[in-house]
Design a protein around this motif. Structure first.
Motif, PDB file in Angstrom:
ATOM      1  N   ILE A   1       5.083  -1.624   4.102  1.00  0.00           N
ATOM      2  CA  ILE A   1       3.713  -1.871   3.622  1.00  0.00           C
ATOM      3  C   ILE A   1       2.912  -2.641   4.676  1.00  0.00           C
ATOM      4  O   ILE A   1       1.718  -2.388   4.867  1.00  0.00           O
ATOM      5  N   LYS A   2       3.559  -3.520   5.384  1.00  0.00           N
ATOM      6  CA  LYS A   2       2.880  -4.268   6.433  1.00  0.00           C
ATOM      7  C   LYS A   2       2.357  -3.319   7.514  1.00  0.00           C
ATOM      8  O   LYS A   2       1.225  -3.449   7.986  1.00  0.00           O
ATOM      9  N   LYS A   3       3.190  -2.343   7.854  1.00  0.00           N
ATOM     10  CA  LYS A   3       2.791  -1.358   8.855  1.00  0.00           C
ATOM     11  C   LYS A   3       1.591  -0.563   8.358  1.00  0.00           C
ATOM     12  O   LYS A   3       0.643  -0.304   9.104  1.00  0.00           O
ATOM     13  N   LYS A   4       1.624  -0.195   7.096  1.00  0.00           N
ATOM     14  CA  LYS A   4       0.525   0.598   6.544  1.00  0.00           C
ATOM     15  C   LYS A   4      -0.790  -0.188   6.557  1.00  0.00           C
ATOM     16  O   LYS A   4      -1.851   0.367   6.813  1.00  0.00           O
ATOM     17  N   VAL A   5      -0.684  -1.470   6.251  1.00  0.00           N
ATOM     18  CA  VAL A   5      -1.888  -2.301   6.251  1.00  0.00           C
ATOM     19  C   VAL A   5      -2.499  -2.351   7.651  1.00  0.00           C
ATOM     20  O   VAL A   5      -3.722  -2.346   7.812  1.00  0.00           O
TER      21      VAL A   5
ATOM     22  N   THR B   1       5.595   6.926  -1.818  1.00  0.00           N
ATOM     23  CA  THR B   1       6.554   5.886  -1.467  1.00  0.00           C
ATOM     24  C   THR B   1       6.730   4.862  -2.592  1.00  0.00           C
ATOM     25  O   THR B   1       7.647   4.050  -2.560  1.00  0.00           O
ATOM     26  N   SER B   2       5.845   4.900  -3.586  1.00  0.00           N
ATOM     27  CA  SER B   2       5.917   3.925  -4.674  1.00  0.00           C
ATOM     28  C   SER B   2       7.166   4.146  -5.525  1.00  0.00           C
ATOM     29  O   SER B   2       7.489   5.280  -5.887  1.00  0.00           O
ATOM     30  N   ARG B   3       7.818   3.063  -5.828  1.00  0.00           N
ATOM     31  CA  ARG B   3       8.911   3.125  -6.799  1.00  0.00           C
ATOM     32  C   ARG B   3       8.572   2.196  -7.958  1.00  0.00           C
ATOM     33  O   ARG B   3       8.033   1.107  -7.742  1.00  0.00           O
ATOM     34  N   LEU B   4       8.854   2.641  -9.172  1.00  0.00           N
ATOM     35  CA  LEU B   4       8.587   1.790 -10.338  1.00  0.00           C
ATOM     36  C   LEU B   4       9.887   1.169 -10.815  1.00  0.00           C
ATOM     37  O   LEU B   4      10.911   1.836 -10.918  1.00  0.00           O
ATOM     38  N   GLN B   5       9.817  -0.140 -11.099  1.00  0.00           N
ATOM     39  CA  GLN B   5      11.020  -0.832 -11.534  1.00  0.00           C
ATOM     40  C   GLN B   5      10.732  -1.632 -12.795  1.00  0.00           C
ATOM     41  O   GLN B   5       9.700  -2.296 -12.898  1.00  0.00           O
TER      42      GLN B   5
ATOM     43  N   HIS C   1      -8.953  -3.779  15.237  1.00  0.00           N
ATOM     44  CA  HIS C   1      -7.831  -4.221  16.056  1.00  0.00           C
ATOM     45  C   HIS C   1      -6.671  -4.669  15.189  1.00  0.00           C
ATOM     46  O   HIS C   1      -6.760  -5.671  14.499  1.00  0.00           O
ATOM     47  N   SER C   2      -5.559  -3.963  15.269  1.00  0.00           N
ATOM     48  CA  SER C   2      -4.468  -4.227  14.341  1.00  0.00           C
ATOM     49  C   SER C   2      -3.828  -5.593  14.583  1.00  0.00           C
ATOM     50  O   SER C   2      -3.302  -6.202  13.660  1.00  0.00           O
ATOM     51  N   SER C   3      -3.869  -6.096  15.805  1.00  0.00           N
ATOM     52  CA  SER C   3      -3.292  -7.419  16.030  1.00  0.00           C
ATOM     53  C   SER C   3      -4.151  -8.480  15.345  1.00  0.00           C
ATOM     54  O   SER C   3      -3.639  -9.420  14.747  1.00  0.00           O
TER      55      SER C   3
ATOM     56  N   SER D   1      -8.937   0.786   5.616  1.00  0.00           N
ATOM     57  CA  SER D   1      -9.402   0.513   4.256  1.00  0.00           C
ATOM     58  C   SER D   1      -8.405  -0.400   3.543  1.00  0.00           C
ATOM     59  O   SER D   1      -8.788  -1.313   2.817  1.00  0.00           O
ATOM     60  N   LEU D   2      -7.129  -0.137   3.798  1.00  0.00           N
ATOM     61  CA  LEU D   2      -6.089  -0.973   3.197  1.00  0.00           C
ATOM     62  C   LEU D   2      -6.163  -2.394   3.765  1.00  0.00           C
ATOM     63  O   LEU D   2      -5.940  -3.381   3.049  1.00  0.00           O
TER      64      LEU D   2
END
Lengths: 244, 244
Positions: free
Chosen positions: A114-118, A29-33, B121-123, A123-124
């Motif tokens: 990214i918020k969802k992934k965190v 999903t990473s894009r380099l700019q 806990h994700s919340s 670990s993230l």
DNA sequence: CGGTCCCTTGATAAACATCAAATGCAGTGG
DNA sequence: CCACTGCATTTGATGTTTATCAAGGGACCG
């Protein structure tokens, strides 16, 4: 021209200790700019859309007071994040201007993704908490130094820090940013910066143009770190160190 | 004497939006601890064991420079956390001294336990990220104000902030901490604090003992917020506000 | 009443910002 | 290659701000 993404990921503490699957998902999903020096990356007040990680170069974050004075919050470098505050504090708009202080390479992600992934990957989660907490600690230290240190000391600390972060030889290295930029980051005027450099000559710091030479790091440390309450835990400071 | 834990939980943004099960688990594990004014809560350099949330009162966090100067990092109040930096940056020891600035009531948890819960806990994950990020933003603002604002302005900002946070009537309220403590928090000497209060008389701020009266908040805001780059997004400042 | 603590007031000096001008240096065009 | 221009930095002169040192209230408490 762009470095290998895999190699880059290894250098980012935010992405350390991920499972292969997690890592793969982020890589894809990473894009380099690219951003040329001086280019704005986002503006204060603009809707938040992206989250960035610096892969190369440096970004200056700043805001303006109603009176029109510009204030540099920080200079972000390799591994630093942009847009994290806005993301996690649910700010709809960016809270500062971001401009490339040098030619830049940025990893970009959709904020919400990214918020969802965190949230999903524990670990993230911890990496992100560590990263954001560290950022906060850093600005606490910066605040403290404005109170306890004099101008030449703040510059000295900056130079030592610079050598440490970029792995430069203190005996001879080149300033990575303009003097005005550094002065602003340190919360002083360019004139004061210039004069304070003069005072550092006595401590063995020679500056000609952008070339800096620190005769003896520990002499400079003795001059700088005696006024810093974090000296004992600062990885840049060797003379007061107790941990490690 | 101790307030109902359930009521307390409702006031803590860190624990908002939890599932009933998560909430229950946290409630059961919470311990309440009293600290009298002046009592140390932990010391700089001591091994990290507990994580705290302030339920009542105020805690002053400070460090000392090798030269012996004491520097106040912040005054933590209701809802603020102690020990979070150490926990998430994996510091083995506390990074500052913490002392009760007023009589205190603290929710205490085992550090490692709370860290595990944040992972699970994700919340809680997002609440914690928001809380830590906010803390960082706050210290960025404090840093900025040292650069852009003069002494009377910083005091004015502090007073307005105080009214906002504790829901005080600006026309007449009592300072919750000693003047020396406030001065230290604002990065100035007690003498400068005292003199700066004098200058605020012209702006309609009267101080007698610990009693403060702000004749007109918007006059004070005009004086203070013109030098603050966050005025537009600051919930304490009404005159420059654009968001909400 | 004497003592301590906290705050205020006064005098002084250091540090820094500000304003103004000079210098240096890189790039441009002749 | 050299003048010319624009920008960054330095230097100088000056004023403001604040820390520092020292002494003086004033409240509270034994």
């Amino acid at each position: 021209m762009h470095p290998n993404l895999t190699t880059l990921f290894d250098k980012l503490s935010l992405f350390s200790n991920l499972t292969p699957a997690e890592r793969e998902e982020l890589l894809e999903t990473s894009r380099l700019q690219d951003f040329k020096k001086g280019t704005p990356i986002f503006h204060h007040g603009t809707p938040v859309s992206s989250f960035y990680i610096i892969a190369d170069g440096a970004v200056r974050l700043y805001r303006e007071t109603p009176e029109g004075k510009e204030i540099t919050l920080t200079i972000a470098i390799l591994g630093d994040m942009l847009g994290d505050h806005e993301l996690f504090e649910n700010k709809p708009t960016y809270q500062a201007h971001a401009v490339a202080a040098e030619d830049c390479l940025l990893l970009t992600y959709n904020s919400n993704w990214i918020k969802k992934k965190v949230q999903e990957h524990s670990s993230l989660t911890l990496n992100m908490l560590a990263a954001i907490s560290k950022k906060g600690s850093r600005s606490t230290i910066d605040r403290e130094q404005l109170v306890t240190m004099k101008t030449p000391q703040r510059i000295g600390c900056f130079l030592l820090h610079l050598c440490d972060v970029f792995n430069l030889n203190p005996k001879s290295f080149v300033l990575p940013y303009s003097k005005a930029t550094i002065a602003s980051k340190l919360g002083m005027e360019p004139e004061s910066f210039s004069r304070a450099l003069g005072k550092l000559k006595d401590i063995g710091v020679t500056v000609q143009g952008n070339n800096v030479s620190i005769a003896d790091s520990s002499t400079l440390e003795r001059f700088v770190c005696r006024s810093c309450s974090t000296a004992e835990d600062c990885k840049t400071c060797h003379i007061y160190q107790i941990n490690r």
